[in-house]
Scaffold this motif. Structure first.
Motif, mmCIF file in Angstrom:
data_model
loop_
_atom_site.group_PDB
_atom_site.id
_atom_site.type_symbol
_atom_site.label_atom_id
_atom_site.label_comp_id
_atom_site.label_asym_id
_atom_site.label_seq_id
_atom_site.Cartn_x
_atom_site.Cartn_y
_atom_site.Cartn_z
ATOM 1 N N PHE A 51 181.254 51.025 61.767
ATOM 2 C CA PHE A 51 182.676 51.074 62.123
ATOM 3 C C PHE A 51 182.912 50.449 63.490
ATOM 4 O O PHE A 51 183.937 49.804 63.721
ATOM 5 N N SER A 52 181.962 50.614 64.405
ATOM 6 C CA SER A 52 182.092 49.991 65.720
ATOM 7 C C SER A 52 182.202 48.476 65.582
ATOM 8 O O SER A 52 183.020 47.835 66.244
ATOM 9 N N MET A 53 181.371 47.893 64.735
ATOM 10 C CA MET A 53 181.408 46.448 64.544
ATOM 11 C C MET A 53 182.703 46.016 63.861
ATOM 12 O O MET A 53 183.298 44.992 64.222
ATOM 13 N N LEU A 54 183.160 46.796 62.887
ATOM 14 C CA LEU A 54 184.415 46.461 62.214
ATOM 15 C C LEU A 54 185.595 46.562 63.174
ATOM 16 O O LEU A 54 186.575 45.814 63.059
ATOM 17 N N MET A 55 185.507 47.462 64.146
ATOM 18 C CA MET A 55 186.576 47.608 65.137
ATOM 19 C C MET A 55 186.750 46.352 65.984
ATOM 20 O O MET A 55 187.813 46.132 66.569
ATOM 21 N N SER A 56 185.710 45.535 66.043
ATOM 22 C CA SER A 56 185.800 44.326 66.857
ATOM 23 C C SER A 56 186.678 43.261 66.205
ATOM 24 O O SER A 56 187.154 42.353 66.887
ATOM 25 N N ILE A 57 186.893 43.349 64.904
ATOM 26 C CA ILE A 57 187.603 42.285 64.189
ATOM 27 C C ILE A 57 189.026 42.071 64.710
ATOM 28 O O ILE A 57 189.400 40.928 65.025
ATOM 29 N N PRO A 58 189.867 43.105 64.835
ATOM 30 C CA PRO A 58 191.239 42.859 65.326
ATOM 31 C C PRO A 58 191.282 42.295 66.738
ATOM 32 O O PRO A 58 192.033 41.343 67.016
ATOM 33 N N THR A 59 190.492 42.869 67.654
ATOM 34 C CA THR A 59 190.548 42.421 69.050
ATOM 35 C C THR A 59 189.974 41.016 69.209
ATOM 36 O O THR A 59 190.516 40.197 69.958
ATOM 37 N N LEU A 60 188.884 40.726 68.510
ATOM 38 C CA LEU A 60 188.300 39.393 68.608
ATOM 39 C C LEU A 60 189.185 38.345 67.938
ATOM 40 O O LEU A 60 189.245 37.194 68.389
ATOM 41 N N THR A 61 189.889 38.737 66.875
ATOM 42 C CA THR A 61 190.819 37.815 66.225
ATOM 43 C C THR A 61 191.949 37.436 67.176
ATOM 44 O O THR A 61 192.307 36.257 67.310
ATOM 45 N N ALA A 62 192.505 38.442 67.844
ATOM 46 C CA ALA A 62 193.579 38.175 68.803
ATOM 47 C C ALA A 62 193.088 37.281 69.939
ATOM 48 O O ALA A 62 193.778 36.340 70.353
ATOM 49 N N ALA A 63 191.882 37.552 70.427
ATOM 50 C CA ALA A 63 191.324 36.734 71.502
ATOM 51 C C ALA A 63 191.103 35.300 71.029
ATOM 52 O O ALA A 63 191.334 34.337 71.770
ATOM 53 N N GLY A 64 190.668 35.145 69.776
ATOM 54 C CA GLY A 64 190.446 33.815 69.231
ATOM 55 C C GLY A 64 191.727 33.009 69.111
ATOM 56 O O GLY A 64 191.746 31.805 69.378
#
Length: 269
Positions: A186-199
């Motif tokens: 779940f920690s890794m999946l949590m990175s998807i929204p924030t990293l998408t926005a940063a991208g």
């Protein structure tokens, strides 16, 4: 930037993003412990985008389930994909709010070696405590919205370099009783929204700069980060299926103490 500089940044990001050791802290340490100039936020975000692609590939089943859940977003109780989306949305809100409020301080004051050192040490010790006292009775499928909010609040703390986004969320998940592989998942999946926005923001910045050299460096760094992150994720998940977080705790304590020794003049670079 030198080719070696780009390679080092990409490998550091790829290896440390999903390990509980703080990728942002290690990225900030690169210019501090070498003669290289600070790579800046553009390159930091570029390597984060590489790790975003890595987590989407590694957890492709979860990503497919969430994409399917988008059409059934209101069926939180009966659809696992929709429920996972809701949990990620709730877990992302705190870091978005904190990021907006603390944007200037994150880019300047909080990137100091002293902050990184203390965060590395303190949150490393917390990870060790959580892993020792936390029960192993819950899985991602047992998560409630309140759990997601708690993990989101923990994720907001990772805006401080050295804290480790993956580390602090895994710590919170272990305190909540989640099994080690599920805490990491779940920690890794949590990175998807924030990293998408940063991208997305990175893409806009590169478009405005209209500098092919910088764009090329960003693409190379992102690709290297992608490959190294896949290897690191696979290794971490295999390890957590049979052991705990203690090697990472020891690494953080040693690194934190060493950095504090440098900060307060007991050790020389």
């Amino acid at each position: 930037m030198l080719t070696l500089h780009v390679i080092v940044l990409a490998l550091v990001q790829g290896i440390t993003e999903f390990l509980p050791v703080s990728s942002s802290g290690h990225l900030a340490l690169v210019p501090m412990l070498t003669d290289w100039p600070d790579q800046g936020m553009t390159m930091d975000v570029a390597v984060h985008v590489g790790t975003l692609l890595a987590v989407c590939l590694y957890f492709w089943r979860d990503v497919v389930a969430m994409l399917g859940g988008l059409t059934r977003f209101w069926r939180v109780r009966s659809d696992p994909g929709a429920r996972l989306i809701w949990h990620l949305v709730v877990a992302t809100i705190p870091v978005v709010v904190a990021g907006v409020l603390l944007k200037e301080r994150i880019a300047t004051d909080l990137r100091s070696l002293e902050v990184i050192a203390w965060a590395t040490l303190v949150f490393g010790l917390l990870l060790g405590i959580a892993d020792r006292v936390g029960m192993t009775v819950r899985r991602v499928e047992h998560m409630r919205l309140l759990d997601a909010l708690v993990l989101g609040l923990a994720q907001a703390l990772a805006l401080v370099p050295g804290t480790s986004r993956s580390g602090v969320t895994m710590t919170a998940a272990r305190f909540l009783g989640f099994e080690r592989p599920d805490a990491a998942r779940f920690s890794m999946l949590m990175s998807i929204p924030t990293l998408t926005a940063a991208g997305v923001l990175l893409g806009l910045d590169l478009y405005r700069l209209d500098d092919w050299r910088i764009t090329q460096e960003a693409l190379v760094a992102g690709a290297l980060a992608l490959v190294s992150a896949l290897v690191a994720m696979a290794g971490l998940m295999a390890w957590l299926r049979r052991a705990g977080f203690m090697p990472f705790v020891i690494y953080r304590v040693v690194l934190g103490l060493a950095l504090l020794g440098i900060v307060y003049g007991y050790l020389d670079l």
